[in-house]
Scaffold this active site. Structure first.
Site, short mmCIF file in Angstrom:
data_model
loop_
_atom_site.label_atom_id
_atom_site.label_comp_id
_atom_site.label_asym_id
_atom_site.label_seq_id
_atom_site.Cartn_x
_atom_site.Cartn_y
_atom_site.Cartn_z
N GLU A 10 0.84 -1.20 0.00
CA GLU A 10 0.00 0.00 0.00
C GLU A 10 0.87 1.25 0.00
O GLU A 10 0.83 2.08 0.91
CB GLU A 10 -0.96 -0.02 1.19
CG GLU A 10 -1.98 -1.15 1.09
CD GLU A 10 -3.07 -1.07 2.11
OE1 GLU A 10 -4.19 -1.50 1.81
OE2 GLU A 10 -2.81 -0.58 3.23
N GLU A 41 -5.95 -7.33 -1.89
CA GLU A 41 -6.56 -7.34 -0.56
C GLU A 41 -8.03 -7.03 -0.68
O GLU A 41 -8.42 -6.00 -1.25
CB GLU A 41 -5.94 -6.28 0.37
CG GLU A 41 -4.65 -6.63 1.00
CD GLU A 41 -4.30 -5.66 2.14
OE1 GLU A 41 -5.24 -5.19 2.82
OE2 GLU A 41 -3.11 -5.38 2.30
#
Length: 545
Positions: free
Chosen positions: A173, A282
């Site tokens: 991320e 995710e």
């Protein structure tokens, strides 16, 4: 709610419109659509007594998931998740030995492995990208060398252990960069030079560990999967730095990261802009509102309401099915697959997001808990949920011709579609224009006077049975009637009013259409006032039974 669960906004993000650099894609690690899971907590759950069951029979969790179609695992890697006294940080304590062990188990079951470098000793996300303890006092030049040496050593050791990853995620991320402050971006920092150099150094270390004929696909991963502005800003900058990558990875939770329509738009837009495969690395959704460990969860009533699916096994299943369809529908086979985040994180005692040592390292004062136990693919007792049936469901065949209105470009007479209007003037309301949800074009109904019109398609030669009709829509609202419909199939007309949604694409469906005469008419009908409009795209009709 845990800070490490990515509840953070990036400040001062804007879009730079620059020509995209379109490299030739590499060979893919696997030609199969990926239905995977991030099982980084599994070893710790097992150590603390977690057990897993398939139809009442206790088995290895990875074996159960493999038997039901999971074909890949994602494994995070922390550099040194221990304090100076050797106390583990928990949350999986994902050091290299643990990661190799899990990768070996997955490889033995024929699964692909996505290795996820966090470049930290503990959780890394948009809110924190802390350097490993051993790297904190390095100069920038020394840091570049350390990153190269580290990725090269990890891949070399994994290869020697028979656990060579198929894909490697360089940073977790990383919308705010990695290895702060050297590789930090966003929040007013718009210079990607050092981030690009750090990513390239890591990637070069990976490639240098490979022998001739070996290849690993490189994934770059951001959060907020529905935010196209974030992705174009970040990846335009990465393209300027000539970073060599293969796949764009996205985190997407529908209760945090935008609507499903915003996700679909972003996936299609970035895969086309950069000529890259896209992959949800995710995602998760709750199968209940109950709390397995009694210490609080990240998914509760607000998340259920915003997410739009009931907090039940059926709701979780419907979410995964719809998400799978969105990724599979990305044009040019650029949709690579999905990884469910922590499907095996059971609420066993002590299997928390961290330990006291981990809290101290990240300066986190939160309650130690398992905030994810109602978003797994096993119930609290370790029994497999039927949600996994989606893994092996075949892709339905779309029976609509020219479903995304791409065949002609801008036109008033789209191929395979018929037109009806109440009067000659109303025909002018029907047109195909730019900026669809899945491609370059969409169908529009609009006129600056009142109008009544429909655009429809007759589909014949169907086998009798149960069908579903769906489409993505934008809608100004204000019409007397605006509907997606199905008729002439052997039963009464079925229709659904288009929701008012002028900015965010929404999917509408008509399910359980019982075709008994081998044919059907599908279409969209508008009876509208002046300047009312609707957009329609990616129409699908498929047999369900």
């Amino acid at each position: 709610m845990r800070a490490w669960l990515k509840i953070i906004a990036l400040a001062s993000v804007f879009v730079l419109i620059v020509p995209a650099i379109i490299p030739a894609p590499k060979a893919k690690a696997s030609s199969s659509f990926i239905m995977g899971g991030d099982v980084s907590m599994l070893h710790e759950v097992e150590q603390r007594g977690g057990k897993f069951y398939d139809n009442g029979v206790e088995k290895d969790a990875l074996e159960i998931l493999s038997d039901h179609g999971m074909n890949a695992v994602r494994l995070r890697l922390w550099v040194d998740p221990y304090d100076s006294d050797g106390n583990p940080y928990d949350g999986g304590t994902n050091d290299l030995a643990t990661t190799i062990s899990l990768a070996q188990r997955a490889k033995a079951l024929g699964m692909d492995v996505l290795l996820n470098f966090h470049f930290s000793d503990f959780w890394a996300d948009p809110g924190k990208q802390n350097k490993p303890k051993a790297w904190q006092n390095l100069t920038y030049s020394q840091l570049l060398t350390a990153v190269y040496d580290y990725t090269n050593s990890v891949i070399t050791q994994m290869k020697a252990a028979g656990a060579l990853p198929d894909m490697v995620q360089v940073g977790n991320e990383a919308s705010s960069g990695i290895l702060w402050d050297d590789g930090k971006v966003g929040g007013g920092i718009d210079d990607f030079t050092q981030l690009g150099e750090l990513l390239t150094s890591a990637i070069n270390g990976i490639h240098a560990a490979l022998a001739a004929g070996e290849d690993i696909e490189i994934v770059l991963h951001l959060d907020h999967g529905g935010d196209n502005n974030l992705y174009t800003w970040w990846f335009d900058k990465i393209e300027e730095q000539n970073v060599d990558y293969d796949i764009i990875g996205l985190t997407y939770y529908p209760f945090w990261h935008g609507t499903m329509g915003e996700l679909a738009y972003n996936l299609n837009a970035i895969s086309n802009r950069y000529n890259k495969d896209v992959m949800i690395v995710e995602t998760a959704y709750g199968f209940t509102l109950d709390d397995g460990d009694g210490l609080g969860n990240s998914f509760y009533t607000t998340e259920e309401e915003v997410g739009g699916y009931p907090a039940s096994v059926a709701g979780q299943t419907a979410y995964l099915r719809d998400l799978k369809e969105i990724v599979q529908d990305v044009p040019n086979n650029h949709g690579r697959g999905i990884f469910w985040w922590e499907p095996t994180w059971l609420p066993v005692e002590g299997a928390h997001w961290g330990s006291e040592a981990g809290k101290l390292y990240n300066n986190d004062t939160g309650l130690l808990s398992n905030p994810w136990d109602n978003q797994t693919l096993f119930d609290f007792s370790g029994n497999l949920l039927s949600t996994v049936s989606v893994f092996t469901e075949s892709t339905p065949v779309n029976l609509v011709s020219n479903p995304s209105f791409e065949a002609d470009g801008w036109t008033t007479t789209p191929t395979a579609w018929n037109r009806w209007a109440a009067n000659t003037a109303s025909y002018q309301a029907i047109k195909v224009e730019n900026n669809g949800v899945t491609g370059s074009y969409k169908l529009t109904h609009w006129l600056d006077t009142t109008y009544e019109a429909s655009t429809y398609q007759n589909i014949t030669g169907l086998s009798n049975g149960t069908y579903t009709l769906s489409a993505w829509v934008l809608n100004s609202g204000g019409q007397d009637t605006v509907q997606l419909y199905a008729k002439n199939y052997g039963g009464s007309e079925r229709n659904v009013d288009l929701p008012v949604s002028p900015e965010k694409w929404v999917k509408v469906k008509i399910e359980n259409i019982q075709v008994t005469n081998g044919r059907i008419e599908i279409g969209v009908y508008s009876k509208a006032n002046a300047n009312n409009w609707m957009n329609l795209d990616h129409v699908k009709l498929y047999k369900t039974n």
